[in-house]
Design a protein around this motif. Structure first.
Motif, PDB file in Angstrom:
ATOM      1  N   ASN A  44      10.226  -9.405 -44.354  1.00 53.36           N
ATOM      2  CA  ASN A  44      10.535 -10.667 -45.026  1.00 53.36           C
ATOM      3  C   ASN A  44      11.343 -11.663 -44.208  1.00 53.36           C
ATOM      4  N   GLN A  45      11.929 -11.221 -43.097  1.00 57.67           N
ATOM      5  CA  GLN A  45      12.725 -12.137 -42.288  1.00 57.67           C
ATOM      6  C   GLN A  45      12.276 -12.196 -40.829  1.00 57.67           C
ATOM      7  N   LEU A  46      12.111 -11.051 -40.193  1.00 61.19           N
ATOM      8  CA  LEU A  46      11.790 -11.060 -38.764  1.00 61.19           C
ATOM      9  C   LEU A  46      10.343 -11.455 -38.484  1.00 61.19           C
ATOM     10  N   LYS A  47       9.408 -10.921 -39.249  1.00 60.01           N
ATOM     11  CA  LYS A  47       8.007 -11.292 -39.027  1.00 60.01           C
ATOM     12  C   LYS A  47       7.757 -12.786 -39.254  1.00 60.01           C
ATOM     13  N   PRO A  48       8.325 -13.404 -40.290  1.00 64.15           N
ATOM     14  CA  PRO A  48       8.146 -14.862 -40.418  1.00 64.15           C
ATOM     15  C   PRO A  48       8.737 -15.658 -39.252  1.00 64.15           C
ATOM     16  N   ILE A  49       9.854 -15.203 -38.694  1.00 61.31           N
ATOM     17  CA  ILE A  49      10.418 -15.887 -37.528  1.00 61.31           C
ATOM     18  C   ILE A  49       9.449 -15.775 -36.356  1.00 61.31           C
ATOM     19  N   ALA A  50       8.875 -14.586 -36.162  1.00 60.54           N
ATOM     20  CA  ALA A  50       7.878 -14.415 -35.095  1.00 60.54           C
ATOM     21  C   ALA A  50       6.688 -15.335 -35.333  1.00 60.54           C
ATOM     22  N   GLY A  51       6.290 -15.502 -36.584  1.00 62.86           N
ATOM     23  CA  GLY A  51       5.202 -16.421 -36.911  1.00 62.86           C
ATOM     24  C   GLY A  51       5.546 -17.849 -36.545  1.00 62.86           C
ATOM     25  N   TYR A  52       6.779 -18.258 -36.799  1.00 60.29           N
ATOM     26  CA  TYR A  52       7.214 -19.599 -36.413  1.00 60.29           C
ATOM     27  C   TYR A  52       7.091 -19.790 -34.900  1.00 60.29           C
ATOM     28  N   PHE A  53       7.435 -18.744 -34.154  1.00 68.63           N
ATOM     29  CA  PHE A  53       7.347 -18.804 -32.694  1.00 68.63           C
ATOM     30  C   PHE A  53       5.910 -18.697 -32.185  1.00 68.63           C
ATOM     31  N   ARG A  54       4.966 -18.420 -33.073  1.00 66.01           N
ATOM     32  CA  ARG A  54       3.562 -18.206 -32.707  1.00 66.01           C
ATOM     33  C   ARG A  54       3.416 -16.996 -31.794  1.00 66.01           C
ATOM     34  N   ALA A  55       4.257 -15.988 -32.062  1.00 64.87           N
ATOM     35  CA  ALA A  55       4.183 -14.726 -31.328  1.00 64.87           C
ATOM     36  C   ALA A  55       3.246 -13.780 -32.070  1.00 64.87           C
TER      37      ALA A  55
END
Length: 187
Positions: free
Chosen positions: A122-133
């Motif tokens: 709920n927190q780390l995966k969405p941040i990775a999505g923002y980074f387009r990782a």
């Protein structure tokens, strides 16, 4: 090809232990991959305030450079109060989003309750999505019960999940970058 393991905390030992274990698995099965651990305990990193990165302290510039120059990542964090610590958030804030774009991230976390694994989802995966990782489908969550009193990992299932994550990030990185993918024998 460089895999950077990040221990995103300045307190406790378990996060670094799990990140190191993933890196050790990669080194053991893929000696051609350069691995490095970035342990945030070893650096005095300034708070991100939006300034030109060249004006930060040497430790801060070193951390920015190490993260920006890596090819893929194992990112580890403890879970406190249902979230990851500000140390890791500050690190994410210091790095230009383009540095993570199209790179593979694998996550490890540790905490006191079994429900804290949801922070990865709920927190780390969405941040990775923002980074387009690209995010490895597996992740590792370790509970205090997985360690003995000497902070050694004693849970066989956890060790198996660590080995699986190590293989996934290498496989994803090589697949996405046109490198030959070599499937390792599971025995």
């Amino acid at each position: 090809m460089k895999l950077l393991g990040i221990s995103g905390t300045i307190i406790g030992a378990k996060t670094g232990i799990v990140v190191r274990k993933v890196l050790d698995e990669v080194k053991k099965k893929h000696p051609d991959i350069e691995v490095e651990l970035l342990d945030m305990m070893e650096y005095d990193v300034q708070f991100c305030d939006g300034r030109d990165p060249s004006t930060y302290s040497e430790d801060t510039k070193t951390v920015i450079e190490k993260v920006s120059n890596a090819d893929f990542y194992i990112i580890g964090t403890p879970i406190f109060q249902g979230s990851f610590p500000g140390v890791l958030k500050n690190l994410f804030d210091l790095i230009h989003p383009d540095a993570f774009r199209n790179k593979v991230m694998g996550f490890v976390a540790n905490g006191g309750t079994y429900q804290h694994f949801l922070v990865i989802e709920n927190q780390l995966k969405p941040i990775a999505g923002y980074f387009r990782a690209f995010v490895a489908p597996s992740y590792v969550y370790a509970n205090y019960d997985h360690f003995n009193k000497e902070n050694e990992i004693v849970d066989a299932d956890l060790l198996q999940r660590i080995a699986l994550l190590a293989e996934e990030v290498v496989h994803m990185h090589r697949s996405l970058n046109g490198s030959p993918v070599k499937v390792m024998d599971e025995s």
